[in-house]
Design a protein around this motif. Structure first.
Motif, PDB file in Angstrom:
ATOM      1  N   LEU A 182       6.309  -2.642 -14.509  1.00  0.00           N
ATOM      2  CA  LEU A 182       6.199  -1.644 -13.439  1.00  0.00           C
ATOM      3  C   LEU A 182       5.109  -0.621 -13.745  1.00  0.00           C
ATOM      4  O   LEU A 182       4.341  -0.224 -12.859  1.00  0.00           O
ATOM      5  CB  LEU A 182       7.550  -0.944 -13.257  1.00  0.00           C
ATOM      6  CG  LEU A 182       8.701  -1.833 -12.773  1.00  0.00           C
ATOM      7  CD1 LEU A 182      10.001  -1.034 -12.714  1.00  0.00           C
ATOM      8  CD2 LEU A 182       8.396  -2.443 -11.411  1.00  0.00           C
ATOM      9  N   ALA A 183       5.034  -0.187 -15.006  1.00  0.00           N
ATOM     10  CA  ALA A 183       4.051   0.837 -15.364  1.00  0.00           C
ATOM     11  C   ALA A 183       2.633   0.302 -15.272  1.00  0.00           C
ATOM     12  O   ALA A 183       1.692   1.073 -15.014  1.00  0.00           O
ATOM     13  CB  ALA A 183       4.329   1.363 -16.773  1.00  0.00           C
ATOM     14  N   ALA A 184       2.437  -1.001 -15.490  1.00  0.00           N
ATOM     15  CA  ALA A 184       1.102  -1.578 -15.345  1.00  0.00           C
ATOM     16  C   ALA A 184       0.610  -1.449 -13.902  1.00  0.00           C
ATOM     17  O   ALA A 184      -0.561  -1.147 -13.653  1.00  0.00           O
ATOM     18  CB  ALA A 184       1.117  -3.044 -15.781  1.00  0.00           C
ATOM     19  N   PHE A 185       1.515  -1.659 -12.938  1.00  0.00           N
ATOM     20  CA  PHE A 185       1.149  -1.461 -11.535  1.00  0.00           C
ATOM     21  C   PHE A 185       0.938   0.023 -11.232  1.00  0.00           C
ATOM     22  O   PHE A 185       0.035   0.378 -10.459  1.00  0.00           O
ATOM     23  CB  PHE A 185       2.229  -2.038 -10.624  1.00  0.00           C
ATOM     24  CG  PHE A 185       2.133  -3.515 -10.423  1.00  0.00           C
ATOM     25  CD1 PHE A 185       1.262  -4.052  -9.493  1.00  0.00           C
ATOM     26  CD2 PHE A 185       2.915  -4.382 -11.173  1.00  0.00           C
ATOM     27  CE1 PHE A 185       1.164  -5.426  -9.301  1.00  0.00           C
ATOM     28  CE2 PHE A 185       2.829  -5.755 -10.991  1.00  0.00           C
ATOM     29  CZ  PHE A 185       1.952  -6.281 -10.057  1.00  0.00           C
ATOM     30  N   ALA A 186       1.771   0.882 -11.820  1.00  0.00           N
ATOM     31  CA  ALA A 186       1.617   2.319 -11.580  1.00  0.00           C
ATOM     32  C   ALA A 186       0.281   2.816 -12.111  1.00  0.00           C
ATOM     33  O   ALA A 186      -0.391   3.631 -11.467  1.00  0.00           O
ATOM     34  CB  ALA A 186       2.772   3.082 -12.238  1.00  0.00           C
ATOM     35  N   TYR A 187      -0.119   2.316 -13.274  1.00  0.00           N
ATOM     36  CA  TYR A 187      -1.422   2.705 -13.832  1.00  0.00           C
ATOM     37  C   TYR A 187      -2.553   2.260 -12.902  1.00  0.00           C
ATOM     38  O   TYR A 187      -3.480   3.031 -12.621  1.00  0.00           O
ATOM     39  CB  TYR A 187      -1.598   2.089 -15.214  1.00  0.00           C
ATOM     40  CG  TYR A 187      -2.964   2.336 -15.814  1.00  0.00           C
ATOM     41  CD1 TYR A 187      -3.228   3.499 -16.531  1.00  0.00           C
ATOM     42  CD2 TYR A 187      -3.999   1.418 -15.645  1.00  0.00           C
ATOM     43  CE1 TYR A 187      -4.486   3.731 -17.065  1.00  0.00           C
ATOM     44  CE2 TYR A 187      -5.255   1.646 -16.169  1.00  0.00           C
ATOM     45  CZ  TYR A 187      -5.485   2.804 -16.887  1.00  0.00           C
ATOM     46  OH  TYR A 187      -6.739   3.033 -17.405  1.00  0.00           O
ATOM     47  N   GLY A 188      -2.483   1.025 -12.443  1.00  0.00           N
ATOM     48  CA  GLY A 188      -3.520   0.545 -11.536  1.00  0.00           C
ATOM     49  C   GLY A 188      -3.570   1.327 -10.239  1.00  0.00           C
ATOM     50  O   GLY A 188      -4.654   1.625  -9.721  1.00  0.00           O
TER      51      GLY A 188
END
Length: 275
Positions: A182-188
């Motif tokens: 989830l955090a990988a998408f939030a970072y992007g």
């Protein structure tokens, strides 16, 4: 069955550090989300091309203030040494997949490090690692402070996950893998929000338009993310999950062993030489 020992933290966040983190996070949210917060008649929208640069300068100063504040709260020589090793490792991992479908192996290391070393150390580690990797890859520009802040949030969030002293084994790995996904998408998404207002006005129907209301711009932003970065973010998320599940047990064990041996709560002393 033995009970896991409480983890030592290289940085104990005090009231001043927490207040500063909240301040810089609030400014960061405003810096990223201003296209959706300001109506068309506002002065911010009137200076749409200038606002990102102003926010960049302010954010860079505030990130430096946060790092200094946390350092004053107890970043000792042992923690500095560990910070240097992990930041150098993360910076070296980033170019391995740069430009290849979102394959960015540094993200899983940030998740595991934040989990073991806590939110305070995690924020500093994420920001310093992204700064070092930007210098290494030549990716220095107005986006760099936002990368530093977003990676600081990413790593700090792993340190805030529940059960740091109790949860172990498969349950912990699944928790970290889910967070990393989830955090990988939030970072992007955060980085998309940083660069999206720079698109030339009228270049396409997904570019930011200061004359539109926030909801209309939000719809354009969603379309922009789907059209330009969904595949990249998905690749980052999948790589983070796979590396967390496969390499996570060994790295978590190594980090916890190094943390115990470092004994961050014990001050560094130097004995006088024997005569």
């Amino acid at each position: 069955m033995s009970t896991p020992q409480p983890q030592a933290r290289p940085i104990r966040l005090g009231p001043r550090s927490i207040a500063t983190l909240v301040l810089v996070s609030a400014v960061g949210v405003a810096s990223l989300g201003w296209p959706f917060l300001s109506p068309p008649t506002s002065q911010v929208s009137a200076h749409a091309q200038d606002a990102p640069w102003l926010f960049t300068c302010l954010l860079l100063l505030l990130v430096a203030v946060v790092a200094a504040t946390i350092s004053e709260s107890g970043l000792g020589p042992k923690a500095v040494a560990m910070l240097g090793v992990l930041a150098a490792t993360g910076a070296a991992l980033r170019p391995l997949g740069a430009g290849t479908a979102g394959i960015e192996p540094m993200f899983f290391l940030m998740v595991l490090s934040g989990r073991v070393l806590g939110p305070g150390f995690g924020f500093v580690l994420g920001a310093v690692t992204m700064f070092a990797s930007s210098l290494l890859t030549g990716g220095v520009g107005p986006w760099m402070p936002f990368q530093m802040l977003s990676m600081g949030w990413f790593t700090m969030g792993a340190g805030l996950l529940p059960g740091p002293d109790r949860l172990r084994g498969r349950g912990e790995l699944l928790l970290l893998a889910g967070y990393g996904f989830l955090a990988a998408f939030a970072y992007g998404t955060a980085m998309n929000m940083q660069g999206w207002p720079f698109l030339p006005r009228g270049a396409s129907n997904i570019a930011f338009d200061p004359d539109l209301d926030p909801l209309a711009n939000l719809a354009r932003f969603v379309a922009y993310c789907l059209a330009t970065s969904l595949g990249w973010d998905l690749g980052r998320a999948i790589v983070t999950v796979v590396l967390t599940l496969t390499l996570g047990p060994a790295i978590l064990k190594a980090l916890r062993r190094a943390t115990r041996r470092a004994a961050f709560e014990s001050p560094v002393t130097f004995d006088a030489p024997a005569r």
